[in-house]
Design a protein around this motif. Structure first.
Motif, short mmCIF file in Angstrom:
data_model
loop_
_atom_site.label_atom_id
_atom_site.label_comp_id
_atom_site.label_asym_id
_atom_site.label_seq_id
_atom_site.Cartn_x
_atom_site.Cartn_y
_atom_site.Cartn_z
N LEU A 32 0.85 -1.17 -0.05
CA LEU A 32 -0.14 -0.11 0.16
C LEU A 32 1.00 1.14 0.06
CD1 LEU A 32 -2.60 -1.13 2.70
CD2 LEU A 32 -2.69 -1.46 0.19
N ASN A 33 0.36 2.18 -0.69
CA ASN A 33 0.92 3.63 -0.42
C ASN A 33 0.63 4.34 0.79
OD1 ASN A 33 2.00 3.67 -3.04
ND2 ASN A 33 -0.31 3.75 -3.89
N GLU A 34 1.46 5.36 1.20
CA GLU A 34 1.47 5.97 2.44
C GLU A 34 -0.03 6.19 2.71
OE1 GLU A 34 3.31 6.76 0.11
OE2 GLU A 34 5.30 6.63 0.89
N ILE A 52 -10.60 -7.25 0.00
CA ILE A 52 -9.62 -7.02 1.11
C ILE A 52 -9.99 -6.05 1.92
CG2 ILE A 52 -7.24 -7.20 1.75
CD1 ILE A 52 -6.81 -8.91 -0.85
N ASP A 53 -9.85 -6.09 3.15
CA ASP A 53 -10.06 -5.13 4.06
C ASP A 53 -8.65 -4.51 4.10
OD1 ASP A 53 -9.66 -3.33 6.17
OD2 ASP A 53 -11.20 -4.42 7.37
N LEU A 54 -8.46 -3.26 3.50
CA LEU A 54 -7.00 -2.81 3.30
C LEU A 54 -6.41 -2.40 4.60
CD1 LEU A 54 -7.39 -0.75 -0.15
CD2 LEU A 54 -6.87 -3.00 0.14
N PRO A 98 -10.59 2.29 -1.98
CA PRO A 98 -11.61 1.54 -2.23
C PRO A 98 -12.98 2.35 -2.67
CG PRO A 98 -11.06 0.60 -0.15
CD PRO A 98 -10.02 1.86 -0.41
N GLU A 99 -13.15 3.67 -2.16
CA GLU A 99 -14.12 4.65 -2.58
C GLU A 99 -13.94 5.28 -4.08
OE1 GLU A 99 -12.06 4.83 0.14
OE2 GLU A 99 -11.87 6.72 0.65
#
Ligand code: R1P
Ligand code: URA
Length: 284
Positions: free
Chosen positions: A12-14, A97-99, A25-26
């Motif tokens: 993931l990014n920052e 996936i719940d990030l 996700p949004e």
């Protein structure tokens, strides 16, 4: 925790967005148009009533907005199945996936993916500047050899596998698993055919500039085995959609007829036609 993914695996990014697509996700809708060329994204989103999200990283440009009141995303994948590997896994991570916790969600969400691309025809009868929907796809790119076994068999695939005369190239065959649903939207396309996806534009597709391809008769041989057109993404889109539980369909604008040596006289006009044709059908 059993399903918790390590930081090295789901990167993931920052800001918490997925690593290559740079999206949260949004930022995406359930309906997503995939195009190869990043310049095609704005050519599609200019038809939206409103564009709420514009994000990009590398060749992945995403615009999300609404059209006739429905939320829709258009995203560029760049060229090739190696990019589709990234696009499909990261899109799936955004919905399944719940990030934050890096855990799989209990409920599965299915995306609807519409590839809107360009291709070359190897059937001399298929005219340029027309739309061709992919029914079966032959993956000659190799990506799916790295995933768990998945092979689809039907009459086309059995005949192709049995007669394919190049032992060093291992075909993987898939089909449009859209059954009656997405395929119904495109039933009036001028052509429905069998697409071959390649890991290159030149020798892999039988083009010979200064270098020789494996065989001078490559186009004819594939056409005799039932292949209609060549491009560089659909095998991975169909196969990974099937494995991840998403729905996908490809329609390509035929810009070249390889057997006749013809190229579209105005591929910008036929690209515009393709965009309008697809938007008309996927958003009612
Ligand atoms: C090659 O010129 C590219 O064009 C086709 C091929 O699949 C490859 O990506 O599709 P796009 O026009 O969608 O990029
Ligand atoms: N895209 C391809 O990959 N091949 C063609 O011949 C035309 C477009």
């Amino acid at each position: 925790m059993l399903n918790k993914l390590a930081a090295s695996e789901l990167v993931l990014n920052e800001d918490g967005s997925v690593y290559h697509l740079n999206l949260l996700p949004e930022d995406i809708a359930e309906k997503i148009i995939l195009v190869g060329d990043p310049d095609r994204v704005a050519k599609v989103s200019k038809y939206f009533d409103k564009v709420e999200v514009k994000k990009n990283k590398r060749e992945f440009y995403t615009h999300t907005g609404t059209l006739r009141g429905e939320r829709i995303t258009v995203m560029s994948t760049g060229i090739g199945t190696e990019n589709i590997d990234i696009v499909m896994n990261e899109l799936d991570a955004l919905v399944n996936i719940d990030l934050k916790n890096k855990e799989f969600k209990a409920e599965h969400s299915a995306l609807q993916l519409f590839r809107m691309g360009t291709c070359g025809s190897v059937n001399p009868e298929v005219q340029v500047d027309n739309m061709l929907v992919t029914q079966n796809v032959v993956g000659l790119d190799g990506l799916m050899h790295f995933y768990q076994d998945y092979a689809f068999e039907n009459e086309f695939s059995r005949n192709f596998t049995e007669k394919f005369p190049y032992p060093k190239i291992k075909p993987m065959l898939y089909f449009a698993d859209w059954a009656e649903e997405l395929g119904e939207l495109y039933k009036d396309a001028k052509y429905h055919g069998n697409t071959a996806t390649f890991p290159g534009f030149y020798a892999p597709q039988g083009r010979q500039l200064r270098l020789k391809a494996v065989d001078d008769k490559f186009l004819e041989t594939l056409n005799d085995l039932g292949v209609t057109n060549f491009e560089m993404e659909t095998s991975a889109i169909y196969a990974l959609s099937k494995l991840l539980g998403h729905k996908a369909i490809t329609v390509n604008n035929v810009i070249a007829n390889r057997r006749r040596g013809e190229f579209s006289a105005d591929h910008h006009a036929s690209e515009k036609n393709l965009i309008e044709w697809v938007l008309e059908r996927i958003i009612k």
